[in-house]
Scaffold this motif. Structure first.
Motif, PDB file in Angstrom:
ATOM      1  N   TYR A  73      15.867  31.896  31.090  1.00 50.27           N
ATOM      2  CA  TYR A  73      14.988  32.610  30.229  1.00 50.27           C
ATOM      3  C   TYR A  73      16.755  32.332  29.358  1.00 50.27           C
ATOM      4  N   PHE A  74      15.847  33.060  28.467  1.00 50.38           N
ATOM      5  CA  PHE A  74      17.288  32.902  27.312  1.00 50.38           C
ATOM      6  C   PHE A  74      17.736  35.076  27.333  1.00 50.38           C
ATOM      7  N   GLY A  75      18.919  34.649  26.695  1.00 46.24           N
ATOM      8  CA  GLY A  75      20.084  35.860  26.908  1.00 46.24           C
ATOM      9  C   GLY A  75      21.568  35.028  26.858  1.00 46.24           C
ATOM     10  N   HIS A  76      22.308  36.446  27.032  1.00 49.32           N
ATOM     11  CA  HIS A  76      23.801  36.787  26.587  1.00 49.32           C
ATOM     12  C   HIS A  76      24.585  35.674  28.206  1.00 49.32           C
ATOM     13  N   LEU A  77      24.956  35.062  28.035  1.00 50.82           N
ATOM     14  CA  LEU A  77      25.782  34.473  29.879  1.00 50.82           C
ATOM     15  C   LEU A  77      26.669  35.957  30.299  1.00 50.82           C
ATOM     16  N   ALA A  78      26.331  36.034  31.624  1.00 49.90           N
ATOM     17  CA  ALA A  78      27.312  36.796  32.489  1.00 49.90           C
ATOM     18  C   ALA A  78      28.233  36.019  33.053  1.00 49.90           C
ATOM     19  N   LEU A  79      28.892  35.378  32.835  1.00 50.65           N
ATOM     20  CA  LEU A  79      29.975  34.904  34.380  1.00 50.65           C
ATOM     21  C   LEU A  79      30.135  35.421  35.774  1.00 50.65           C
ATOM     22  N   ARG A  80      30.205  36.531  35.492  1.00 50.62           N
ATOM     23  CA  ARG A  80      30.128  38.087  36.404  1.00 50.62           C
ATOM     24  C   ARG A  80      29.484  39.042  36.801  1.00 50.62           C
ATOM     25  N   GLY A  98      20.095  28.715  45.295  1.00 47.24           N
ATOM     26  CA  GLY A  98      19.494  29.912  45.396  1.00 47.24           C
ATOM     27  C   GLY A  98      20.742  30.357  45.468  1.00 47.24           C
ATOM     28  N   ASP A  99      21.663  30.740  45.691  1.00 41.10           N
ATOM     29  CA  ASP A  99      23.046  31.960  45.351  1.00 41.10           C
ATOM     30  C   ASP A  99      22.731  31.995  44.128  1.00 41.10           C
ATOM     31  N   THR A 100      22.725  33.429  43.552  1.00 42.96           N
ATOM     32  CA  THR A 100      22.779  33.276  42.070  1.00 42.96           C
ATOM     33  C   THR A 100      24.619  32.832  41.683  1.00 42.96           C
ATOM     34  N   ILE A 101      24.484  32.710  40.743  1.00 42.20           N
ATOM     35  CA  ILE A 101      25.274  32.092  40.097  1.00 42.20           C
ATOM     36  C   ILE A 101      26.608  32.713  39.004  1.00 42.20           C
ATOM     37  N   ALA A 102      25.285  33.165  37.872  1.00 48.50           N
ATOM     38  CA  ALA A 102      25.530  34.060  36.481  1.00 48.50           C
ATOM     39  C   ALA A 102      24.479  34.812  36.222  1.00 48.50           C
ATOM     40  N   LEU A 103      24.161  35.397  35.322  1.00 46.18           N
ATOM     41  CA  LEU A 103      23.168  36.216  34.879  1.00 46.18           C
ATOM     42  C   LEU A 103      22.802  35.628  33.677  1.00 46.18           C
ATOM     43  N   LEU A 104      21.845  36.410  32.948  1.00 43.74           N
ATOM     44  CA  LEU A 104      21.713  35.921  31.537  1.00 43.74           C
ATOM     45  C   LEU A 104      21.174  37.629  31.629  1.00 43.74           C
ATOM     46  N   THR A 105      21.637  38.443  30.259  1.00 42.81           N
ATOM     47  CA  THR A 105      20.725  39.475  29.838  1.00 42.81           C
ATOM     48  C   THR A 105      20.546  39.693  29.078  1.00 42.81           C
ATOM     49  N   LEU A 106      19.294  40.394  28.131  1.00 42.53           N
ATOM     50  CA  LEU A 106      19.188  40.598  27.171  1.00 42.53           C
ATOM     51  C   LEU A 106      18.467  41.919  26.855  1.00 42.53           C
ATOM     52  N   ASP A 107      19.650  43.040  26.597  1.00 48.54           N
ATOM     53  CA  ASP A 107      19.274  45.009  26.535  1.00 48.54           C
ATOM     54  C   ASP A 107      19.696  44.985  27.743  1.00 48.54           C
ATOM     55  N   THR A 108      18.639  45.568  28.260  1.00 44.71           N
ATOM     56  CA  THR A 108      19.200  45.979  29.284  1.00 44.71           C
ATOM     57  C   THR A 108      18.377  45.252  30.728  1.00 44.71           C
ATOM     58  N   GLN A 127      29.676  29.536  28.082  1.00 45.12           N
ATOM     59  CA  GLN A 127      30.750  30.210  28.023  1.00 45.12           C
ATOM     60  C   GLN A 127      30.193  31.794  28.060  1.00 45.12           C
ATOM     61  N   GLU A 128      31.512  32.387  28.483  1.00 42.87           N
ATOM     62  CA  GLU A 128      30.315  33.893  28.590  1.00 42.87           C
ATOM     63  C   GLU A 128      30.650  34.782  27.331  1.00 42.87           C
ATOM     64  N   GLY A 129      29.769  35.273  27.032  1.00 40.66           N
ATOM     65  CA  GLY A 129      29.386  36.164  26.580  1.00 40.66           C
ATOM     66  C   GLY A 129      28.240  35.077  25.028  1.00 40.66           C
ATOM     67  N   ALA A 130      28.496  34.060  25.625  1.00 43.80           N
ATOM     68  CA  ALA A 130      27.448  33.416  24.718  1.00 43.80           C
ATOM     69  C   ALA A 130      25.964  33.420  24.761  1.00 43.80           C
ATOM     70  N   LEU A 131      25.309  33.297  23.099  1.00 41.40           N
ATOM     71  CA  LEU A 131      23.857  33.817  23.938  1.00 41.40           C
ATOM     72  C   LEU A 131      23.293  32.133  23.812  1.00 41.40           C
ATOM     73  N   VAL A 132      22.437  32.488  25.010  1.00 39.14           N
ATOM     74  CA  VAL A 132      21.973  30.803  25.638  1.00 39.14           C
ATOM     75  C   VAL A 132      20.137  31.015  25.699  1.00 39.14           C
ATOM     76  N   GLY A 133      19.945  29.691  25.518  1.00 43.35           N
ATOM     77  CA  GLY A 133      18.855  29.348  25.024  1.00 43.35           C
ATOM     78  C   GLY A 133      17.922  29.023  26.481  1.00 43.35           C
ATOM     79  N   TYR A 134      16.783  28.926  27.285  1.00 43.02           N
ATOM     80  CA  TYR A 134      15.893  28.376  28.178  1.00 43.02           C
ATOM     81  C   TYR A 134      16.790  26.551  28.253  1.00 43.02           C
TER      82      TYR A 134
END
Length: 143
Positions: A73-80, A98-108, A127-134
């Motif tokens: 998906y797209f969003g800000h990358l959270a490695l933790r 299938g393990d979660t290795i990062a999160l993509l956040t967009l608002d909530t 990079q942590e916090g970077a806005l990434v695309g699909y």
């Protein structure tokens, strides 16, 4: 008559060495082990091709050096996780498909990025916090 030699010899006489060589070549190319030729007079000729030497089966293809985990998906990358200090998948960590290795956040909204294969984290690409695309590369995994 076209002038082409016949495919099979006239069996009223035995084939000559060149004809036998040609027939056995055709047998080998066709993957056949033997052939029986006969004529109306009852003459028979059996040609047998020696099996080719046993060759070992081809080696299994080497796995790709690394497999890239990408953003679903797209969003800000959270490695933790936002409430934890340790990263989901630090360099050198063992991960399972299938393990979660990062999160993509967009608002909530938080979308997990999961490991595409079992292996060891070889490189952190995002990079942590970077806005990434699909489809953006997040990290690479060595199977």
């Amino acid at each position: 008559m076209t002038g082409k030699p016949p495919l099979l010899p006239d069996l009223s006489t035995l084939p000559d060495v060149a004809e036998i060589a040609q027939i056995t070549t055709w047998l080998a190319e066709a993957g056949l082990a033997s052939m029986d030729l006969s004529n109306a007079a009852g003459a028979r000729l059996r040609l047998t091709v020696a099996p080719s030497p046993v060759t070992p089966p081809p080696a299994a293809p080497a796995p790709a050096e690394t497999i890239t985990a990408t953003a679903p998906y797209f969003g800000h990358l959270a490695l933790r996780h936002p409430l934890r200090a340790e990263p989901f998948a630090p360099l050198g960590a063992t991960v399972r498909k299938g393990d979660t290795i990062a999160l993509l956040t967009l608002d909530t909204l938080q979308v997990p990025v999961t490991a595409p294969a079992d292996g060891i984290v070889a490189e952190i690409l995002g990079q942590e916090g970077a806005l990434v695309g699909y489809g953006a590369a997040i990290l690479s995994i060595r199977p």
